[in-house]
Write a protein that holds these residues in place. Structure first.
Motif, short mmCIF file in Angstrom:
data_model
loop_
_atom_site.label_atom_id
_atom_site.label_comp_id
_atom_site.label_asym_id
_atom_site.label_seq_id
_atom_site.Cartn_x
_atom_site.Cartn_y
_atom_site.Cartn_z
N UNK A 412 0.81 -1.22 0.00
CA UNK A 412 0.00 0.00 0.00
C UNK A 412 0.85 1.27 0.00
N UNK A 413 2.00 1.25 0.67
CA UNK A 413 2.83 2.46 0.71
C UNK A 413 3.43 2.78 -0.66
N UNK A 414 3.67 1.77 -1.46
CA UNK A 414 4.23 2.02 -2.80
C UNK A 414 3.18 2.52 -3.78
N UNK A 415 1.93 2.67 -3.35
CA UNK A 415 0.95 3.36 -4.20
C UNK A 415 1.30 4.84 -4.34
N UNK A 416 1.94 5.41 -3.33
CA UNK A 416 2.40 6.81 -3.40
C UNK A 416 3.38 6.93 -4.56
N UNK A 417 3.23 7.95 -5.38
CA UNK A 417 4.01 8.03 -6.61
C UNK A 417 5.50 8.15 -6.36
N UNK A 418 5.91 8.73 -5.24
CA UNK A 418 7.34 8.91 -4.96
C UNK A 418 7.98 7.71 -4.25
N UNK A 419 7.18 6.76 -3.82
CA UNK A 419 7.71 5.56 -3.16
C UNK A 419 7.92 4.48 -4.21
N UNK A 420 9.18 4.17 -4.52
CA UNK A 420 9.48 3.35 -5.68
C UNK A 420 9.81 1.90 -5.35
N UNK A 421 10.09 1.60 -4.10
CA UNK A 421 10.45 0.23 -3.75
C UNK A 421 10.27 0.05 -2.25
N UNK A 422 10.03 -1.20 -1.84
CA UNK A 422 9.87 -1.50 -0.42
C UNK A 422 10.45 -2.87 -0.14
N UNK A 423 11.22 -2.98 0.94
CA UNK A 423 11.84 -4.25 1.32
C UNK A 423 11.55 -4.53 2.80
N UNK A 424 11.41 -5.81 3.15
CA UNK A 424 11.14 -6.23 4.52
C UNK A 424 12.28 -7.13 4.98
N UNK A 425 12.77 -6.88 6.19
CA UNK A 425 13.80 -7.74 6.78
C UNK A 425 13.43 -8.01 8.23
N UNK A 426 13.95 -9.11 8.77
CA UNK A 426 13.66 -9.52 10.13
C UNK A 426 14.96 -9.77 10.87
N UNK A 427 15.11 -9.19 12.07
CA UNK A 427 16.32 -9.35 12.87
C UNK A 427 16.28 -10.71 13.57
N UNK A 428 17.43 -11.17 14.10
CA UNK A 428 17.44 -12.43 14.86
C UNK A 428 16.49 -12.41 16.05
N UNK A 429 16.20 -11.22 16.60
CA UNK A 429 15.27 -11.11 17.73
C UNK A 429 13.81 -11.08 17.29
N UNK A 430 13.58 -11.17 15.96
CA UNK A 430 12.22 -11.20 15.46
C UNK A 430 11.63 -9.84 15.13
N UNK A 431 12.40 -8.76 15.22
CA UNK A 431 11.89 -7.43 14.90
C UNK A 431 11.90 -7.22 13.39
N UNK A 553 0.02 13.54 4.51
CA UNK A 553 -0.85 12.70 5.33
C UNK A 553 -2.04 12.19 4.53
N UNK A 554 -2.63 13.06 3.70
CA UNK A 554 -3.78 12.65 2.90
C UNK A 554 -3.38 11.63 1.85
N UNK A 555 -2.22 11.82 1.21
CA UNK A 555 -1.78 10.83 0.21
C UNK A 555 -1.64 9.45 0.85
N UNK A 556 -1.02 9.41 2.04
CA UNK A 556 -0.83 8.11 2.68
C UNK A 556 -2.16 7.54 3.19
N UNK A 557 -3.05 8.37 3.67
CA UNK A 557 -4.35 7.87 4.08
C UNK A 557 -5.09 7.25 2.89
N UNK A 558 -4.97 7.88 1.74
CA UNK A 558 -5.65 7.35 0.55
C UNK A 558 -5.06 6.02 0.11
N UNK A 559 -3.78 5.76 0.41
CA UNK A 559 -3.23 4.44 0.11
C UNK A 559 -3.91 3.37 0.98
N UNK A 560 -4.17 3.69 2.26
CA UNK A 560 -4.91 2.76 3.13
C UNK A 560 -6.31 2.53 2.59
N UNK A 561 -6.96 3.61 2.20
CA UNK A 561 -8.32 3.54 1.70
C UNK A 561 -8.39 2.69 0.43
N UNK A 562 -7.43 2.89 -0.47
CA UNK A 562 -7.41 2.12 -1.71
C UNK A 562 -7.17 0.63 -1.44
#
Length: 613
Positions: A412-431, A553-562
């Protein structure tokens, strides 16, 4: 010193400990919500509190060197007793923190404190200090009924919410250990000063928790706020509180000591209402009044002072069964008052958000957005904050399923036109860390994007309440302390109330540079807050820094809504079209490119990163 003065000072010590522990419940909730593991917080509490107690011990030894209270002067049995009390202290705090991690601050605190008098009474019977009779049986039945009503979930004894059973188990474990601490303090040899006994017990507790924390991995506080909170738990709720409690408990009967600390849940509830906007229901105030009245009756009706020291060589002073029955009745009635109100059993966050919905109901009904949406912005001394409140036509179960996964947030965050990529990582502690790649303008290549590594955390996910938090300590171009937060609570089976918050800090140079840009080249950019009317009668919108944060704030809220409107399994382009159409409803604030350009940029991102849908 006469008996009444001793009684007053003893009660003062116990009540002071209860007040400090009540405030500590909120601090512990804040720290655990911030990602500190319960066992690590327990270790920090004892390790930070121990130095002050030992310093006070050495000062007392210098003033009275003739006191025969050294460790070597204790018998083996007395040494084992002191160590055992410290171990019970460690288990009490650890179980309490673990309960808070599952259930929040209020319920584990009430269970731990209100069940302790019942446990102490049972121990007294088993040890032969009091006979078993009809009064005791009646008190036990009433107390157990109150406990069952207290722990009953709002939805009844069906399928329990995730972690609910574990939270109750930890909370009752804390109650048992707390009763052991009370009984242990009452039987510390009288020749050992309270500060010395507290220092020994704290050291034993710290060593116990060190072993547990090392085995499970230590999570450290991050930032000034968390270190300040950890210091409070170490100094105020550990050194000062345990010293005051140990001094008072050795001069009171065990039951009187635990009754005195019934003030702890009252303080926790009062502070939550005062500082966290979590008002208590009238029935909760009735329970609070009964608990407070019980403390006063115990003080006025009898001092509870032990006339002879409660040493290991002499049994505790017998406790009147009228007091035990009164304590049990007090707990049962107050817990019944809580259980009778489903809203009182709801998480504190859910209550606060529902209260916010009621406060904003008129603004939501008359919203200029054509739907129940309210947008607020704040320019703080250090940065900017934008808050959006909205009622959406989706049940909370759907909202939680869509918005409590980090992979969903990446989409959803990459719906924003300026957000071009997103990556997820997990630490050994699970964060989990969600790293967002953001370009300054949509037409810049992704290799020029700056990275925003957000610490991702689901703070609450119950059938009544969802809270997701993301934070990034540093950002580009002199910005820092990025904060994204979503809260949701069910209004009925079809509607959900959302609170979305977005903010960050910036240094003085960035602030001045941004203001200069918005006053010149960006002077046409406006936000959503209406500040007046022009000569033509059209609304005048806010500009400058608040306008900037309102647009974001409105752009990001609209990503949630979409994302909610289209579903996780829908093609990416369908969500992108929905988001673009929603943004184009506010062209003066949010228009940047045409639809074809936007879709081409997002299509390029999907092809590059291998997400073909």
């Amino acid at each position: 010193m006469n008996a009444r003065t001793t009684a007053a000072l003893a009660w003062g010590g116990v009540l002071l400990a209860g007040v400090l522990w009540g405030g500590g419940a909120l601090v512990a909730q804040f720290l655990i919500d911030g990602g500190i593991a319960p066992h690590s917080l327990s270790l920090a509490r004892f390790a930070l509190g121990m130095p002050l107690l030992w310093w006070l011990h050495w000062q007392a030894t210098r003033r009275s060197p003739a006191v025969d209270a050294g460790w070597r002067h204790l018998t083996r049995r007395e040494q084992g007793h002191v160590v055992g009390t410290g171990a019970a202290m460690a288990l009490n705090v650890s179980c309490w923190f673990a309960g808070i991690a599952h259930l929040g601050a209020a319920l584990p605190t009430v269970i731990s404190i209100c069940c302790a008098p019942l446990i102490v009474a049972c121990v007294s019977v088993l040890r032969g200090y009091e006979p078993f009779g009809a009064r005791l049986l009646g008190g036990l039945v009433l107390a157990l009924a109150g406990v069952l009503l207290l722990v009953m979930p709002a939805a009844g004894w069906g399928a329990l919410p995730t972690g609910y059973g574990a939270g109750l188990a930890w909370s009752f474990g804390s109650a048992v250990c707390y009763a052991l601490v009370v009984l242990g303090n009452a039987r510390v040899p009288a020749r050992v000063p309270a500060v010395t006994a507290s220092a020994w017990g704290m050291s034993a507790a710290a060593l116990c928790m060190l072993g547990v924390a090392v085995a499970n991995g230590i999570t450290w506080p991050e930032g000034t706020a968390q270190w300040t909170g950890a210091a409070y738990t170490g100094v105020a709720t550990t050194s000062v509180a345990y010293l005051a409690f140990a001094w008072g408990a050795r001069r009171l009967s065990p039951t009187a000591a635990v009754v005195g600390t019934l003030i702890e849940p009252l303080v926790a509830a009062w502070l939550a209402a005062l500082w966290l906007a979590q008002p208590m229901a009238p029935r909760q105030w009735l329970g609070a009044a009964l608990l407070a009245g019980r403390c006063c009756c115990c003080w006025c009706g009898g001092t509870g002072v032990s006339c002879s020291p409660m040493m290991s060589s002499s049994p505790p002073v017998p406790v009147s069964w009228k007091r035990i029955l009164a304590v049990a009745a007090c707990c049962g009635v107050s817990l019944l008052a809580q259980a009778a109100a489903p809203e009182a059993s709801a998480p504190a966050g859910a209550q606060a958000l529902r209260a916010e919905h009621q406060k904003l109901s008129d603004k939501l009904d008359q919203s200029r957005f054509g739907r129940p949406v309210q947008l607020d912005s704040t320019e703080t001394p250090g940065g900017l904050e934008g808050d959006i409140y909205a009622v959406v036509e989706h049940p909370l179960s759907k909202v939680s399923a869509a918005l409590k996964g980090s992979d969903h947030w990446c989409e959803l965050l990459t719906l924003h036109i300026n957000n071009r990529r997103c990556r997820i990582s997990t630490s050994p502690q699970g964060k989990e860390t969600l790293t967002l790649f953001v370009v300054r303008r949509y037409d810049k290549p992704v290799d020029q994007a700056f990275e925003l590594p957000f610490a991702y955390r689901v703070a609450s996910a119950t059938p009544e309440h969802l809270q997701v938090e993301m934070s990034a300590d540093t950002g580009p171009f002199g910005t820092s302390n990025y904060r994204v937060r979503l809260e949701a609570v069910a209004l009925d089976e079809r509607k959900t109330f959302l609170h979305f918050s977005y903010g960050y800090n910036h240094n003085t140079m960035v602030r001045l540079a941004t203001q200069a840009y918005l006053a010149t080249f960006g002077s046409s950019k406006v936000g959503f807050t209406v500040v007046g009317k022009g000569a033509d009668g059209q609304p005048e919108y806010i500009r400058g820094l608040r306008g900037l944060v309102e647009r974001n704030a409105m752009r990001y809220f609209l990503t949630l809504d979409a994302y909610l409107a289209t579903g996780a399994n829908d093609p990416a382009e369908r969500r992108q079209r929905y988001w673009f159409a929603a943004a184009e409803r506010y062209p003066r604030q949010l228009h940047e490119v045409d639809l074809d350009t936007y879709l081409a940029v997002k299509r390029e991102d999907r092809q590059r990163d291998g997400s073909g849908r």
